[in-house]
Design an enzyme around this catalytic site. Structure first.
Site, PDB file in Angstrom:
ATOM      1  CB  SER A 136      34.683  37.023  44.733  1.00 39.67           C
ATOM      2  OG  SER A 136      33.342  36.771  44.337  1.00 39.67           O
ATOM      3  CE1 TYR A 149      35.478  31.599  45.783  1.00 37.37           C
ATOM      4  CE2 TYR A 149      33.708  33.229  45.755  1.00 37.37           C
ATOM      5  CZ  TYR A 149      34.874  32.715  45.215  1.00 37.37           C
ATOM      6  OH  TYR A 149      35.449  33.327  44.116  1.00 37.37           O
TER       7      TYR A 149
HETATM    8  P1  NDP Z   1      39.501  28.106  37.930  1.00 30.16           P
HETATM    9  O1  NDP Z   1      38.989  27.070  38.865  1.00 30.16           O
HETATM   10  O2  NDP Z   1      39.041  28.105  36.525  1.00 30.16           O
HETATM   11  O3  NDP Z   1      41.105  28.132  37.970  1.00 30.16           O
HETATM   12  C1  NDP Z   1      41.758  28.175  39.205  1.00 30.16           C
HETATM   13  C2  NDP Z   1      43.212  27.837  39.022  1.00 30.16           C
HETATM   14  O4  NDP Z   1      43.817  27.859  40.331  1.00 30.16           O
HETATM   15  C3  NDP Z   1      43.423  26.446  38.466  1.00 30.16           C
HETATM   16  O5  NDP Z   1      44.509  26.446  37.582  1.00 30.16           O
HETATM   17  C4  NDP Z   1      43.728  25.644  39.724  1.00 30.16           C
HETATM   18  O6  NDP Z   1      44.504  24.483  39.484  1.00 30.16           O
HETATM   19  C5  NDP Z   1      44.508  26.649  40.543  1.00 30.16           C
HETATM   20  N1  NDP Z   1      44.536  26.249  41.939  1.00 30.16           N
HETATM   21  C6  NDP Z   1      43.476  25.969  42.736  1.00 30.16           C
HETATM   22  N2  NDP Z   1      43.887  25.525  43.929  1.00 30.16           N
HETATM   23  C7  NDP Z   1      45.241  25.514  43.887  1.00 30.16           C
HETATM   24  C8  NDP Z   1      46.240  25.143  44.811  1.00 30.16           C
HETATM   25  N3  NDP Z   1      45.935  24.638  46.015  1.00 30.16           N
HETATM   26  N4  NDP Z   1      47.538  25.247  44.454  1.00 30.16           N
HETATM   27  C9  NDP Z   1      47.865  25.719  43.237  1.00 30.16           C
HETATM   28  N5  NDP Z   1      46.961  26.081  42.308  1.00 30.16           N
HETATM   29  C10 NDP Z   1      45.657  25.982  42.634  1.00 30.16           C
HETATM   30  O7  NDP Z   1      39.100  29.487  38.639  1.00 30.16           O
HETATM   31  P2  NDP Z   1      38.878  30.967  38.020  1.00 30.16           P
HETATM   32  O8  NDP Z   1      39.877  31.264  36.986  1.00 30.16           O
HETATM   33  O9  NDP Z   1      37.437  31.119  37.736  1.00 30.16           O
HETATM   34  O10 NDP Z   1      39.153  31.830  39.338  1.00 30.16           O
HETATM   35  C11 NDP Z   1      40.337  32.574  39.533  1.00 30.16           C
HETATM   36  C12 NDP Z   1      40.111  33.520  40.699  1.00 30.16           C
HETATM   37  O11 NDP Z   1      38.992  34.358  40.427  1.00 30.16           O
HETATM   38  C13 NDP Z   1      39.802  32.832  42.030  1.00 30.16           C
HETATM   39  O12 NDP Z   1      40.420  33.542  43.073  1.00 30.16           O
HETATM   40  C14 NDP Z   1      38.299  32.950  42.140  1.00 30.16           C
HETATM   41  O13 NDP Z   1      37.856  32.886  43.479  1.00 30.16           O
HETATM   42  C15 NDP Z   1      38.096  34.317  41.529  1.00 30.16           C
HETATM   43  N6  NDP Z   1      36.731  34.570  41.050  1.00 30.16           N
HETATM   44  C16 NDP Z   1      36.163  33.737  40.125  1.00 30.16           C
HETATM   45  C17 NDP Z   1      34.869  33.967  39.693  1.00 30.16           C
HETATM   46  C18 NDP Z   1      34.185  33.072  38.709  1.00 30.16           C
HETATM   47  O14 NDP Z   1      32.953  33.149  38.582  1.00 30.16           O
HETATM   48  N7  NDP Z   1      34.887  32.223  37.969  1.00 30.16           N
HETATM   49  C19 NDP Z   1      34.093  35.123  40.201  1.00 30.16           C
HETATM   50  C20 NDP Z   1      34.802  35.951  41.141  1.00 30.16           C
HETATM   51  C21 NDP Z   1      36.075  35.664  41.542  1.00 30.16           C
HETATM   52  P3  NDP Z   1      43.804  23.006  39.480  1.00 30.16           P
HETATM   53  O15 NDP Z   1      42.641  23.107  38.553  1.00 30.16           O
HETATM   54  O16 NDP Z   1      44.899  22.149  39.015  1.00 30.16           O
HETATM   55  O17 NDP Z   1      43.388  22.791  40.910  1.00 30.16           O
END
Ligand code: NDP
Length: 244
Positions: A136, A149
């Site tokens: 990020s 974070y």
């Molecule tokens: P979302 O929260 O929309 O999706 C995250 C996904 O990861 C979900 O499917 C979630 O499943 C899964 N997940 C979370 N924890 C676990 C776990 N313990 N085991 C297995 N699966 C897990 O996030 P984004 O798509 O927005 O983010 C994706 C990546 O991008 C992350 O690394 C985030 O830090 C990074 N990012 C996001 C930004 C943003 O503004 N959105 C900005 C910069 C970076 P469930 O919902 O079932 O827990």
């Protein structure tokens, strides 16, 4: 011409929603055999319906032993996207032990562990590999309420560099993508307040948040042979936030 991943086996974590889900779909459409790892079974069921051929793997990455068993059995892979993460925003003085532990477990510990399992299999197979860790802009800039974070993402950037150093001789490349805000579920929970989002957008030279596809395209580039000489790098997908 579009990137082709025909015949490559890919593991994408956090593939139930948001960026990870879009990466899984894009890789599958580009010919890869994709295993989609996530926590909520219903998300994986709808993904398998949307994109037949994707192999679901339902798992909580905070569970070390379950991860060891399930990821080990699902491999080998040539491509890995460590995308799963949690963002629990709390003022520094109110950071809870639960938020800290969960964040470290998912955002950092699981990335190291999954990468170990997958990289060992790559090396055993004698095949080149590519790993992309989803970091990020918060890895390199202090943001209010982001103590935990920011710390996990900063550690992830450095973990990726050491992995690149040690895995390079095995022909495994390791890079990060560092997006600005994306309006996924995570983005919406943390950036829907118009005042807060306006203040962030004002600091982004391109004047907008990133789209999911912006991040997907950069991840696919770093997984592909088009970036064959790039390892240990962080590709900003931040509209210029970090230079502003
Ligand atoms: P979302 O929260 O929309 O999706 C995250 C996904 O990861 C979900 O499917 C979630 O499943 C899964 N997940 C979370 N924890 C676990 C776990 N313990 N085991 C297995 N699966 C897990 O996030 P984004 O798509 O927005 O983010 C994706 C990546 O991008 C992350 O690394 C985030 O830090 C990074 N990012 C996001 C930004 C943003 O503004 N959105 C900005 C910069 C970076 P469930 O919902 O079932 O827990």
């Amino acid at each position: 011409p579009h990137l082709s991943f025909r015949g490559r086996r890919a593991l994408v974590t956090g593939a139930g929603k948001g960026i990870g889900r879009a990466v899984a779909v894009a890789l599958s459409k580009a010919g890869a055999r994709v295993t989609a790892l996530s926590r909520t079974a219903a998300d994986l069921e709808s993904l398998a319906r949307e994109c037949p051929g994707i192999e679901p793997l339902c798992l909580d990455l905070a569970d070390w032993d379950a991860t060891e068993a399930a990821v080990g059995a699902a491999g080998p892979f040539e491509l890995l996207v460590n995308n799963a993460a949690v963002a629990v925003l709390q003022p520094f003085l109110e950071v809870t032990r639960a938020a800290l532990e969960r964040s470290l477990d998912v955002n950092l510990r699981a990335v190291l562990h999954v990468s170990q399992i997958v990289a060992r299999q790559m090396i055993a197979q004698g095949v080149p590999g590519a790993i992309v860790n989803v970091s990020s802009q918060a890895s390199q800039r202090a943001l209010r309420d982001h103590a935990v974070y920011c710390s996990t993402k900063s550690a992830l950037d450095m973990l990726s560099k050491v992995m690149a150093m040690e895995l390079g001789p095995h022909k495994i490349r390791v890079n990060t993508v560092n997006p600005t805000v994306v309006m996924t579920d995570m983005g919406r929970i943390n950036w829907s307040d118009p005042q807060k989002s306006a203040a962030m957008i004002n600091r982004i030279p391109l004047g907008k948040f990133a789209e999911v596809d912006d991040v997907v395209n950069s991840i696919l580039f770093l997984l592909s042979d088009k970036s064959a000489m790039t390892t240990g790098s962080s590709l900003m997908v931040d509209g210029g936030f970090l230079v502003s």
